[in-house]
Design an enzyme around this catalytic site. Structure first.
Site, PDB file in Angstrom:
ATOM      1  CE  LYS A  19      -3.914   1.963   2.638  1.00 40.48           C
ATOM      2  NZ  LYS A  19      -4.782   1.756   3.836  1.00 40.48           N
ATOM      3  CB  SER A  61      -8.188   0.776   5.780  1.00 41.86           C
ATOM      4  OG  SER A  61      -8.862   1.989   5.617  1.00 41.86           O
ATOM      5  CB  SER A  63      -8.092   3.710   2.885  1.00 46.38           C
ATOM      6  OG  SER A  63      -7.205   3.110   3.798  1.00 46.38           O
TER       7      SER A  63
HETATM    8  N1  GLN Z   1     -12.762   4.152   6.402  1.00 48.86           N
HETATM    9  C1  GLN Z   1     -12.217   4.591   7.647  1.00 48.86           C
HETATM   10  C2  GLN Z   1     -11.839   6.037   7.559  1.00 48.86           C
HETATM   11  O1  GLN Z   1     -12.155   6.640   6.604  1.00 48.86           O
HETATM   12  C3  GLN Z   1     -11.050   3.750   8.025  1.00 48.86           C
HETATM   13  C4  GLN Z   1      -9.863   4.065   7.239  1.00 48.86           C
HETATM   14  C5  GLN Z   1      -8.691   3.203   7.605  1.00 48.86           C
HETATM   15  O2  GLN Z   1      -8.823   2.176   8.252  1.00 48.86           O
HETATM   16  N2  GLN Z   1      -7.524   3.682   7.227  1.00 48.86           N
HETATM   17  O3  GLN Z   1     -11.237   6.598   8.422  1.00 48.86           O
END
Ligand code: GLN
Length: 475
Positions: free
Chosen positions: A74, A173, A149
């Site tokens: 990532k 994420s 994400s």
């Molecule tokens: N979707 C969640 C957010 O927008 C979690 C994101 C993540 O785990 N990096 O914060």
């Protein structure tokens, strides 16, 4: 192919690391333009690594446990001499001078680093639409989002671009995109894996996790990346275990906790159906289902969006146009900050910085941030109480299957709801995993989530593998 199968074939010299890499590079070149899973493919570096491994194998040298295995990273995890953008304009040209701890570990294990995958900018989002470099598409249905994400990492495994990728999980994420793309996503306990070199979002929540095609692969890769690291003071001293050695052993007398609150309004009926079918598989395997309650969980989303944004507002202060990233000069220092940050950050990142700064500002700090920390403690206490009565907790990973691109882009609250079942594990620091448990009528993958007590990754993986074996045995 699973990572385990790739490694077997490599070890038996049925295929060379270079040929295996070629197979994946061909897949990437045929479909990455459409799916946008990779932001950067390090073809030259990867070929060099693969050749070196083939050469060493030919000489009969001892090789690491992932020798020749292609892995994607990532793009918020630092890679020396390979761009690391966090999918942000502000880091568009940033090339780290060092590898993250997890990348060190992969290299020491002789894995081949293929490239960097797309994400929501700074990992803030649930759909990968917040990337400054365009969204990633779901390989099962390219009109839909892959989740986020770590959408690029999940897509890369689901599209067969790589057998394994790394992601990061602050609020879901790794698990949510795994669920939406039909792969396995593992979020280890907080502190189980070093955050050194993971670009900070919410430092008390962030953890590096894995995306793989099955649970055994997750166990294998976790064994490589887990364990202490003095460069991250929150990394636990417990050494990682050989999760792969035990993953095939089913658990006896397993008690599976089913939280009442996870089967309430907002849960898609097809998702519920598939999750309940998996629960009945556990029963057939001799496990006992225990109804439990996580009474504070309805507040988890609010707590998360205070804690994560508060931490993000501090962490992102370093992108000031001076220390890091792109700079736009002004007539004075303040103007330089304003212009650089104004142009460098996207809308969601700005929204989070404003929310977090507000929650920490004088007069509101006690009412918002400190209150959120207290409720976070109650959420942790709910899990502690629940684990008195069960060994793992089960439920859906995401309330819905993959939604269409653009569908929630202008509705942040609808987007935040995608994390409703995943953020609890982050707030409490627990290990959790999503595995595919079926498909909707439209053919979209559905994820089943398991959560275990802190540092019980071995139990988590074994419990998941038991179910996975049954699910895959079905015609
Ligand atoms: N979707 C969640 C957010 O927008 C979690 C994101 C993540 O785990 N990096 O914060």
């Amino acid at each position: 192919m699973t990572a385990v199968l790739c490694l077997q074939r490599l070890a038996r010299r049925e295929i060379s690391a270079s040929a295996l890499l070629d197979y994946y590079l061909t897949a990437i070149s045929s479909r990455n333009r459409e799916l946008n899973a990779f932001l950067h493919v390090d073809e030259t570096g990867a070929r060099r690594q693969a050749q070196a491994i083939d050469h060493r194998r030919a000489k009969g040298e001892r090789l690491g446990p992932l020798a020749g295995l292609p892995v994607a990273i990532k793009d918020n995890i630092c890679t020396a001499n390979i761009p690391t953008t966090c999918a942000s304009r502000i880091l568009k040209d940033y090339i780290p001078p060092y590898d993250a701890h997890v990348v060190n570990r992969l290299r020491e294990a002789d894995a081949v680093i293929v490239g960097k995958t797309n994400l929501d900018e700074f990992a803030m989002g649930s759909s990968t639409e917040n990337s400054a470099f365009g969204p990633t598409r779901n390989p099962i249905d390219p009109t839909r989002i892959p989740g986020g994400s770590s959408g690029g990492s999940a897509c890369a495994v689901a599209a067969d671009f790589v057998p394994v990728s790394l992601g990061s999980d602050t609020g879901g994420s790794v698990r949510q995109p795994a669920a939406l793309c039909g792969v396995v996503g593992l979020k280890p306990s907080y502190g189980r894996v070093s955050r050194y070199g993971l670009v900070a979002f919410g430092s008390s929540l962030d953890v590096v996790g894995t995306l793989t095609t099955d649970v055994a692969d997750a166990a294998l890769v976790l064994g490589v990346i887990a364990g202490p690291d003095p460069r991250d003071s929150t990394c636990l001293r417990e050494s990682g275990e050989d999760y792969f050695a035990t993953v095939e052993q089913p658990l006896t007398d397993l008690r599976v906790g089913v939280p009442r609150e996870f089967f309430a309004a907002g849960l898609d009926s097809e998702v519920e159906q598939a999750v309940r079918t998996s629960l009945s598989i556990y029963e057939r395997l001799g496990a006992k289902l225990v109804e439990i309650s996580l009474p504070t969980s309805p507040h988890a989303l609010a707590v998360y969006y205070l804690v994560a944004t508060a931490e993000a507002s501090g962490n992102l202060a370093r992108y000031d146009g001076v220390h890091y990233g792109s700079r736009i000069t002004g007539t004075n220092l303040l103007e330089l900050y304003e212009k650089s940050r104004g142009a460098g950050f996207g809308a969601e990142v700005k929204r989070r910085i404003m929310l977090g700064t507000h929650a920490l500002s004088s007069g509101y700090r006690d009412a918002y941030y400190l209150k959120a920390l207290k409720v976070r403690r109650l959420i942790k206490a709910d899990y502690d109480a629940a684990f008195q009565r069960c060994d793992v907790i089960a439920g859906p990973t995401s309330p819905t299957t993959a939604f269409a691109l653009g569908e929630r882009a202008n509705d942040p609250l609808a987007m935040y709801l995608a994390d409703i079942y995943t953020i609890g594990a982050n707030l409490a620091g627990l290990p959790a995993l999503s595995l595919p448990c079926g498909k909707s009528q439209a053919g979209l993958p559905i994820g089943f989530q398991l959560t275990a007590p802190v540092l019980q990754e071995e139990r988590l993986l074994r419990a998941a593998r038991m179910l996975e074996r049954q699910l895959r045995a079905k015609p």
